[in-house]
Design a protein around this motif. Structure first.
Motif: not given
Lengths: 422, 302
Positions: A190-193, A387-388, A391-392, B238, B241
């Motif tokens: 859930k905390d995709t980072w 990073s986004d 992550a996504a 986040q 995203q």
């Protein structure tokens, strides 16, 4: 003429509000210089009081006024503070890409030649505070973070599992744990980072770590490179050993799963050591780095690490001399040791010993076999952030909505909009 | 001179409205036509800020799913509010005792902020520690226990239900007031004509409630177009995203938040203003048309 008076009152009120906003800081009247210093760590306020008390003792005439803002609001507060008057003299700076807008806007003073103590840092430690265009150093590195796998020593010994040396050993151990109803890895989706960090932790060996970083930066490789795609797929192969509900779990929930003994391992940062011990002070912790993944390009475990923060100097500050004195002090082992002992962070000053032996082990591993947090260190210099995108993409991959090739394709498509190889 | 007195009564509201509503709206409109460097205005951009919303990767791929989710959010919320809300309102009117107490109870969640409601529900729905899954497992329904907010199939429906749960008190109040305002003669006349309870409700009460249903629908639409804090606190935001598992709960309000505050692009003001203008125009247009339709319907009724 009455309505006009109403307008006048309004105008006065508005201008009062504006002046109040502009006089947030200033020097005290006693002849001492008060440096205002901003940070994004309200939780460290008490520790910083202690640290700057030591500075004020050895530097009579200079006082430090520490002010912390919420981390999520800090960037906005700082960029506003720096463009207008009333900003800080010295402030905590984000690393790598996060720092560039301030440098390009000319808000910061380059410290090369002004702060002699920069030689107390290794060159890689200074990368996080360097201007991308002019290669000058704009901050004194404060601390670094590493990312690795923590394990629960009690659970490991109860089920006869060893910190693995080979990938196969790691999977065998994970299967043993699974058979005993223990989640092998407490991961949070859930905390995709966290997801790009998981990929670096488990699979930097697969794509080649620092060597791949060099190739990408030089334009000799892209993210659609088969090695990078295969590295993304490594997380897919580990999916059976992650919690079934991973995408519903946040970082704190994953930490709780691990700290309460429901999971035996957790990929986490050096910064999680404190929180993990806070949830369960009895926890017997060990750390290791993932063994080389199948088909790995690098045949030894790598330690993920990056510089997190530095302290820099506002170009508009009226107390340049005193601020430089403070920054110089931040390069000394005295300050470094305070960072390690009081802030419980990994200081980058040469010769400083980390407070906790586990932190020591992480730093040692980073000094001998470092690999970058690839997306943070190199691909946050433009939008969309690498990073986004990663992550996504990884979240979609672990949900079965995209395959590794599509994820890699999206990363490349997004990053190539602004990234120019050098 | 009577109009002089009227001016004094209008002035405070007019000033506040101009200062805090009209001025920001117009300045957003103006901002959307310029390029921005942080907080400094650059050259005139024409429609660039608008077109870039639809051409920049990955924003262009996020807008349409977000629009779709926002519409689903509206449809789902309206479905629940206009059925369950109306049912409860009718039952409350018929209820001989505890009517006021229950009406208050149903309205309480509406008084709590969306962030708080979202946070509480995210704790309730936590897959590992949450009581929702725990109670499902306790009664042997293990197969139903899941990561409600982490599963792309359930995330959006769950968010919609939580939203409907929170705002249910509002339609109950509105329908309650509308029901109380209906002249009893209509239903009594129908009764005399031999209409049964079902017919009385469907043929008499329901048509007379249409204006109230219309108001609830329009307000739900406006609320849905601007929805943000509940999704934000249930699913988290986040970085830049799409929100939710695989972006399953990404809505337009969140895209605006990201473009304006998260993405960190130097033209954030220009691009986010453009998006805000589009959002406002769409919401305003639909609200005006829907309002006109309801008014027309009202006229044919009377």
């Amino acid at each position: 003429m009455r309505p006009h008076r109403g307008f006048a009152v309004l105008a006065v009120a508005a201008s009062l509000a504006a002046t109040a906003a502009c006089t947030a800081t200033g020097s005290s009247g006693t002849g001492d210089v008060t440096l205002s210093l901003w940070s994004w760590r309200p939780e460290d306020t008490a520790a910083y009081r202690q640290i700057f008390a030591a500075f004020e003792k050895s530097h009579p005439g200079i006082k430090v006024d520490f002010k912390a803002y919420k981390s999520t609001e800090y960037n906005t507060v700082l960029s506003t503070g720096l463009t207008q008057s009333g900003g800080p003299d010295v402030m905590q700076l984000r690393a790598y890409g996060g720092l560039q807008p301030l440098i390009e806007a000319g808000e910061l003073v380059a410290l090369d030649g002004k702060v002699a103590g920069l030689s107390n840092f290794e060159t890689t430690s200074l990368e996080g505070a360097r201007g991308k265009k002019d290669s000058k150093v704009y901050g004194v590195p404060l601390e670094m973070s590493t990312f690795q796998i923590y394990y629960n020593k009690d659970l490991f010994s109860r089920y006869g599992v060893q910190p693995p040396v080979t990938w196969e050993q790691m999977l065998t151990g994970a299967r043993t744990l699974l058979d005993n109803n223990v989640t092998p890895f407490a991961t949070a989706g859930k905390d995709t980072w966290l997801l790009p960090l998981y990929d670096d932790t488990f699979a930097a060996t697969r794509y080649g770590g620092p060597a791949f970083e060099k190739k990408v930066l030089a334009g000799q490789a892209t993210f659609t490179d088969p090695d990078f795609v295969a590295a993304l797929d490594v997380l897919n192969q580990l999916k059976p050993y992650f919690p079934k509900d991973m995408m519903g779990l946040g970082e704190t929930e994953a930490q709780t799963l691990f700290a309460t003994g429901k999971a035996a391992m957790i990929p986490e940062g050096s910064f999680a050591l404190g929180p993990l011990q806070a949830i369960n002070p009895e926890l017997e912790l060990g750390v290791f780095n993932a063994p080389p993944a199948p088909g790995a390009v690098v045949t030894k475990p790598l330690q993920v690490g990056w510089v997190d923060a530095s302290y820099g100097l506002n170009a508009k500050s009226g107390h340049q001399k005193e601020a430089l004195e403070l920054l110089q002090w931040m390069t000394t082992t005295e300050f470094g040791q305070l960072v390690a002992d009081t802030l419980k962070q990994v200081s980058l000053v040469k010769g400083v010993q980390p407070g906790d032996p586990l932190l020591g082990q992480m730093v040692q591993a980073y000094r001998s076999n470092p690999t970058p947090y690839l997306m943070l260190v190199n691909f946050r210099y433009g939008t969309p952030l690498g990073s986004d995108l990663q992550a996504a993409g990884l979240q979609k991959m672990l949900l079965g909505q995209q395959n590794p090739t599509q994820v890699a394709g999206d990363i490349q498509a997004g990053v190539s909009q602004w990234f120019k190889p050098q | 001179m009577r109009w002089r007195i009227a001016v004094w009564f209008v002035l405070p509201a007019f000033l506040l409205y101009t200062l805090f509503t009209v001025y920001p709206l117009l300045s957003a409109l103006a901002n959307s036509f310029w390029r921005w460097q942080g907080t400094a205005r650059g050259e005139f951009a024409g429609a660039d800020n608008f077109t870039s919303l639809f051409t920049t990767f990955p924003l262009n791929q996020q807008l349409w799913p977000a629009l779709w989710h926002t519409m689903a959010f509206f449809a789902g919320t309206m479905l629940v509010q206009n059925t369950v809300g109306l049912l409860i309102a009718v039952l409350l009117v018929e209820l001989p005792v505890a009517r006021r107490l229950l009406r208050t109870v149903y309205t309480v969640p509406y008084l709590i902020g969306g962030l708080v409601v979202g946070y509480l529900w995210s704790l309730l729905l936590s897959p590992v520690f949450g009581p929702v899954n725990a109670s499902l497992r306790a009664v042997g329904l293990d197969s139903l226990a899941r990561a409600w907010l982490g599963d792309p199939a359930t995330a959006l429906p769950v968010v919609i239900l939580v939203n409907a749960w929170q705002y249910l008190g509002f339609p109950i109040l509105l329908f309650g007031a509308a029901l109380a305002g209906l002249a009893p003669e209509y239903t009594e006349a129908a009764k005399v004509d031999g209409a049964n309870a079902r017919q009385r409700f469907l043929r008499v009460t329901l048509p007379l409630l249409l204006p109230a249903i219309g108001v609830v629908s329009i307000l739900t639409f406006i609320g849905s177009m601007n929805t943000f804090e509940l999704v934000y606190s249930l699913e988290g935001a986040q970085g830049n995203q799409p929100t939710g598992p695989g972006g399953a709960t990404d809505v337009l309000g969140l895209i605006f938040y990201r473009v304006a505050f998260q993405e960190g692009g130097s033209n954030a003001i220009g691009q986010s203003s453009a998006l805000a203008v589009l959002l406002f125009a769409a919401t305003f247009a639909v609200a005006v048309v829907a309002n006109w339709l309801i008014r027309r319907r009202e006229i044919t009724l009377t």
